[in-house]
Design a protein around this motif. Sequence first.
Motif, PDB file in Angstrom:
ATOM      1  N   SER A 128     -14.505  58.502  32.198  1.00  0.00           N
ATOM      2  CA  SER A 128     -13.311  58.241  33.011  1.00  0.00           C
ATOM      3  C   SER A 128     -12.098  58.021  32.127  1.00  0.00           C
ATOM      4  O   SER A 128     -11.100  57.447  32.541  1.00  0.00           O
ATOM      5  CB  SER A 128     -13.543  57.006  33.895  1.00  0.00           C
ATOM      6  OG  SER A 128     -13.735  55.851  33.113  1.00  0.00           O
ATOM      7  N   GLY A 129     -12.198  58.511  30.887  1.00  0.00           N
ATOM      8  CA  GLY A 129     -11.131  58.337  29.902  1.00  0.00           C
ATOM      9  C   GLY A 129     -11.636  57.475  28.770  1.00  0.00           C
ATOM     10  O   GLY A 129     -11.428  56.265  28.777  1.00  0.00           O
ATOM     11  N   ARG A 130     -12.329  58.080  27.788  1.00  0.00           N
ATOM     12  CA  ARG A 130     -12.809  57.315  26.637  1.00  0.00           C
ATOM     13  C   ARG A 130     -11.607  56.705  25.942  1.00  0.00           C
ATOM     14  O   ARG A 130     -10.699  57.402  25.511  1.00  0.00           O
ATOM     15  CB  ARG A 130     -13.579  58.226  25.677  1.00  0.00           C
ATOM     16  CG  ARG A 130     -14.844  58.809  26.282  1.00  0.00           C
ATOM     17  CD  ARG A 130     -16.035  57.870  26.163  1.00  0.00           C
ATOM     18  NE  ARG A 130     -17.097  58.246  27.082  1.00  0.00           N
ATOM     19  CZ  ARG A 130     -17.942  59.259  26.921  1.00  0.00           C
ATOM     20  NH1 ARG A 130     -17.829  60.034  25.859  1.00  0.00           N
ATOM     21  NH2 ARG A 130     -18.886  59.495  27.805  1.00  0.00           N
ATOM     22  N   LEU A 131     -11.632  55.383  25.801  1.00  0.00           N
ATOM     23  CA  LEU A 131     -10.403  54.696  25.417  1.00  0.00           C
ATOM     24  C   LEU A 131     -10.166  54.742  23.913  1.00  0.00           C
ATOM     25  O   LEU A 131     -11.091  54.814  23.104  1.00  0.00           O
ATOM     26  CB  LEU A 131     -10.440  53.268  25.958  1.00  0.00           C
ATOM     27  CG  LEU A 131     -10.179  53.285  27.479  1.00  0.00           C
ATOM     28  CD1 LEU A 131     -10.965  52.220  28.192  1.00  0.00           C
ATOM     29  CD2 LEU A 131      -8.695  53.149  27.763  1.00  0.00           C
ATOM     30  N   SER A 132      -8.900  54.686  23.561  1.00  0.00           N
ATOM     31  CA  SER A 132      -8.424  54.924  22.205  1.00  0.00           C
ATOM     32  C   SER A 132      -9.065  53.991  21.184  1.00  0.00           C
ATOM     33  O   SER A 132      -9.107  52.773  21.367  1.00  0.00           O
ATOM     34  CB  SER A 132      -6.905  54.741  22.166  1.00  0.00           C
ATOM     35  OG  SER A 132      -6.413  54.825  20.855  1.00  0.00           O
ATOM     36  N   VAL A 133      -9.566  54.577  20.114  1.00  0.00           N
ATOM     37  CA  VAL A 133      -9.992  53.837  18.924  1.00  0.00           C
ATOM     38  C   VAL A 133      -9.394  54.562  17.721  1.00  0.00           C
ATOM     39  O   VAL A 133      -9.150  55.765  17.777  1.00  0.00           O
ATOM     40  CB  VAL A 133     -11.530  53.760  18.801  1.00  0.00           C
ATOM     41  CG1 VAL A 133     -12.135  52.925  19.922  1.00  0.00           C
ATOM     42  CG2 VAL A 133     -12.151  55.152  18.783  1.00  0.00           C
ATOM     43  N   PRO A 134      -9.159  53.853  16.626  1.00  0.00           N
ATOM     44  CA  PRO A 134      -8.568  54.523  15.459  1.00  0.00           C
ATOM     45  C   PRO A 134      -9.537  55.515  14.841  1.00  0.00           C
ATOM     46  O   PRO A 134     -10.755  55.297  14.826  1.00  0.00           O
ATOM     47  CB  PRO A 134      -8.255  53.365  14.502  1.00  0.00           C
ATOM     48  CG  PRO A 134      -9.144  52.253  14.938  1.00  0.00           C
ATOM     49  CD  PRO A 134      -9.320  52.412  16.406  1.00  0.00           C
ATOM     50  N   ALA A 135      -9.001  56.608  14.337  1.00  0.00           N
ATOM     51  CA  ALA A 135      -9.827  57.622  13.686  1.00  0.00           C
ATOM     52  C   ALA A 135     -10.370  57.094  12.365  1.00  0.00           C
ATOM     53  O   ALA A 135      -9.675  56.392  11.622  1.00  0.00           O
ATOM     54  CB  ALA A 135      -9.012  58.888  13.440  1.00  0.00           C
ATOM     55  N   VAL A 136     -11.607  57.422  12.072  1.00  0.00           N
ATOM     56  CA  VAL A 136     -12.200  57.140  10.755  1.00  0.00           C
ATOM     57  C   VAL A 136     -11.953  58.372   9.890  1.00  0.00           C
ATOM     58  O   VAL A 136     -12.502  59.450  10.148  1.00  0.00           O
ATOM     59  CB  VAL A 136     -13.708  56.844  10.872  1.00  0.00           C
ATOM     60  CG1 VAL A 136     -14.312  56.630   9.492  1.00  0.00           C
ATOM     61  CG2 VAL A 136     -13.933  55.620  11.751  1.00  0.00           C
ATOM     62  N   LEU A 137     -11.139  58.216   8.870  1.00  0.00           N
ATOM     63  CA  LEU A 137     -10.703  59.346   8.044  1.00  0.00           C
ATOM     64  C   LEU A 137     -11.707  59.584   6.925  1.00  0.00           C
ATOM     65  O   LEU A 137     -11.371  59.584   5.729  1.00  0.00           O
ATOM     66  CB  LEU A 137      -9.304  59.069   7.490  1.00  0.00           C
ATOM     67  CG  LEU A 137      -8.247  58.708   8.545  1.00  0.00           C
ATOM     68  CD1 LEU A 137      -6.949  58.267   7.877  1.00  0.00           C
ATOM     69  CD2 LEU A 137      -7.999  59.868   9.496  1.00  0.00           C
ATOM     70  N   SER A 138     -12.954  59.809   7.317  1.00  0.00           N
ATOM     71  CA  SER A 138     -14.033  59.868   6.325  1.00  0.00           C
ATOM     72  C   SER A 138     -13.916  61.073   5.408  1.00  0.00           C
ATOM     73  O   SER A 138     -14.435  61.053   4.287  1.00  0.00           O
ATOM     74  CB  SER A 138     -15.392  59.874   7.031  1.00  0.00           C
ATOM     75  OG  SER A 138     -15.452  60.911   7.987  1.00  0.00           O
ATOM     76  N   GLY A 139     -13.251  62.129   5.844  1.00  0.00           N
ATOM     77  CA  GLY A 139     -13.118  63.310   5.015  1.00  0.00           C
ATOM     78  C   GLY A 139     -11.834  63.373   4.218  1.00  0.00           C
ATOM     79  O   GLY A 139     -11.545  64.404   3.598  1.00  0.00           O
ATOM     80  N   SER A 140     -11.067  62.295   4.193  1.00  0.00           N
ATOM     81  CA  SER A 140      -9.776  62.317   3.507  1.00  0.00           C
ATOM     82  C   SER A 140      -9.929  62.508   2.003  1.00  0.00           C
ATOM     83  O   SER A 140     -10.807  61.909   1.366  1.00  0.00           O
ATOM     84  CB  SER A 140      -9.025  61.011   3.765  1.00  0.00           C
ATOM     85  OG  SER A 140      -7.854  60.938   2.965  1.00  0.00           O
ATOM     86  N   ALA A 141      -9.042  63.313   1.447  1.00  0.00           N
ATOM     87  CA  ALA A 141      -9.022  63.507  -0.001  1.00  0.00           C
ATOM     88  C   ALA A 141      -8.610  62.247  -0.750  1.00  0.00           C
ATOM     89  O   ALA A 141      -8.794  62.157  -1.966  1.00  0.00           O
ATOM     90  CB  ALA A 141      -8.066  64.647  -0.349  1.00  0.00           C
ATOM     91  N   LEU A 142      -8.050  61.259  -0.041  1.00  0.00           N
ATOM     92  CA  LEU A 142      -7.612  60.021  -0.698  1.00  0.00           C
ATOM     93  C   LEU A 142      -8.750  59.029  -0.906  1.00  0.00           C
ATOM     94  O   LEU A 142      -8.586  58.044  -1.621  1.00  0.00           O
ATOM     95  CB  LEU A 142      -6.503  59.356   0.127  1.00  0.00           C
ATOM     96  CG  LEU A 142      -5.269  60.203   0.412  1.00  0.00           C
ATOM     97  CD1 LEU A 142      -4.181  59.360   1.060  1.00  0.00           C
ATOM     98  CD2 LEU A 142      -4.746  60.876  -0.856  1.00  0.00           C
ATOM     99  N   ASN A 143      -9.883  59.259  -0.269  1.00  0.00           N
ATOM    100  CA  ASN A 143     -11.013  58.336  -0.409  1.00  0.00           C
ATOM    101  C   ASN A 143     -11.722  58.517  -1.743  1.00  0.00           C
ATOM    102  O   ASN A 143     -11.814  59.631  -2.268  1.00  0.00           O
ATOM    103  CB  ASN A 143     -12.045  58.576   0.706  1.00  0.00           C
ATOM    104  CG  ASN A 143     -11.497  58.319   2.087  1.00  0.00           C
ATOM    105  OD1 ASN A 143     -10.512  57.609   2.248  1.00  0.00           O
ATOM    106  ND2 ASN A 143     -12.136  58.904   3.088  1.00  0.00           N
TER     107      ASN A 143
END
Length: 564
Positions: free
Chosen positions: A403-418
């Motif tokens: 019914s609208g999966r509510l907003s959660v922050p993205a996990v940037l697991s593939g970021s080049a900065l990690n």
Amino acid sequence: MPVDYQKLRFDYVRAAEHDAPAQAVLPVVVVGAGPVGLTAAIDLAQQGVDVVLVDNDDTLSSGSRAICFAKRTLEIFDRLGCGDRMVEKGVSWNVGKVFLQDELIYTFNLLPETGHARPAFINLQQYYVEGYLAERAMQLEHLQMRWKSCVAGLTQYDEHVELLIDTPDGTYPLRAQYVVAADGARSAMRNMLGLDSRGRTFKDRFLIADVKMKAPFPTERWFWFDPPFHRNQSVLLHRQPDNVWRIDFQLGWDADPVAEKAPERVIPRVKALLGEDVEFELEWVSVYTFSCLRMDSFRHGRVLFAGDSAHGVSPFGARGANSGVQDADNLVWKLRLVTNGAAPDALLDTYASEREYAADENIRNSTRATDFITPKSAVSRLFRDATLKLAKDCPFARRIVNSGRLSVPAVLSGSALNTLDRAGDAFASAMVPGAVCADAPVASDGKSAWLLRHTDGGDFTGLYFCGPDENLDAIAAQCAALAREPIPVRVLVVVPAGATLSPHAGMTIVEDVAGVVQQRFDARAGTFYLLRPDQHVCARWRALDPTSVRAAVERATCNVTLNG
């Protein structure tokens, strides 16, 4: 007297550039004074970056518009100095209920655990959010706000962007190293660059009715599939401040958007939900359709797009304004380092790649929610209804209901900065590189506090987990050296409950009063986490190694080439 934010007008002030065109190049100009542009401008100013914010109007948003602001967004507002005000005015909620026809199918809790400073969501009309942000912005010395100032032209050069600003006193040029385009879904900035957003438009219409009334409904999110008062469609009910309730009625694609806004059409729908005897008045009515789309790239030279100008989603799941505020959170620390000469221009490419990934995740969730709410075929409808009926007794089916999966922050697991975990450094924690740092209760100087409030200074932060009897002298020397780096790392020492350790220069000590920090980070004595300025984890180790920390900071700022 309380401020009426729906009638508030901001003063237009003649810009100095009208009388003496400036040759200086500003670090940043932000276009658009909605929640995203205001967030970006405030954050830049608080971090010492001179910024001009221009908006083509002199008022706040009309109507409630975005009303659901998520826990992560509230944590960002805390850093901007207005989180408390938002929460005090807003309606906090964690619980939602899903109905099929007139039967409660199940209840869910978006934040079932304790130990968080902020609720899962607050409901707060967008004009309050913009008003509180605008008032905060006017307190900052590094920020100029220019109302009734419309961008009428844009030219990019190798070293700067020149904007032509149209005002009641005529036009003037404004130059900046970088421009943040936060001017909304109908972005004039996007059009000036000849750019498009691509995606899918949903063939359905929805009616928003903001209704002022005193009602016995609890402070929860209620969603009906096929209710008896609005058959074969869906309805959403939310409470807002000031005894205002948001009701969304699905109308269908064939509905006349003009006729459906007429009171004689809206009032019977509201009465069917509330009952004939309930007294109410309509405060705001709108009929909308929506699309899920985004620009191919959020960066175009020295212009960076954020919020609705870069991406759009359906309103189900509260992903629009929340993802836009998180765009600004991601972008600002990178702009500060680049404009200060501490990081190369290439760091801004990672804003685009990280937030494009987040936008794709939001669009994917938003599209799935809309397809579930508004099935477009008999087979889809059959699957949807069967899932709802199973959901009452079968937990597995509840995971399918959308019914609208509510907003959660993205996990940037593939970021080049990690920086990836070292071999042998095993963790059993959601605090992976790319995740937003979890909050937890702590004590500082004998007073109750929250972990995130100690990591919001705009710098890289290290979390060092100390043993109860550890001698901090050697660790203090290493941490002091990290604090003196060109891009400093400010170390926060986390000690177990009851431990007493003397302060050391370059470190702040907090007590893990309930053991929640240790649990959420799967930490033991010697564990070290490195957090980016936007509170995302970028590296973690089972033992502090300053050389590894420096390398991780270089990676997270695209400075890896400086040292080979």
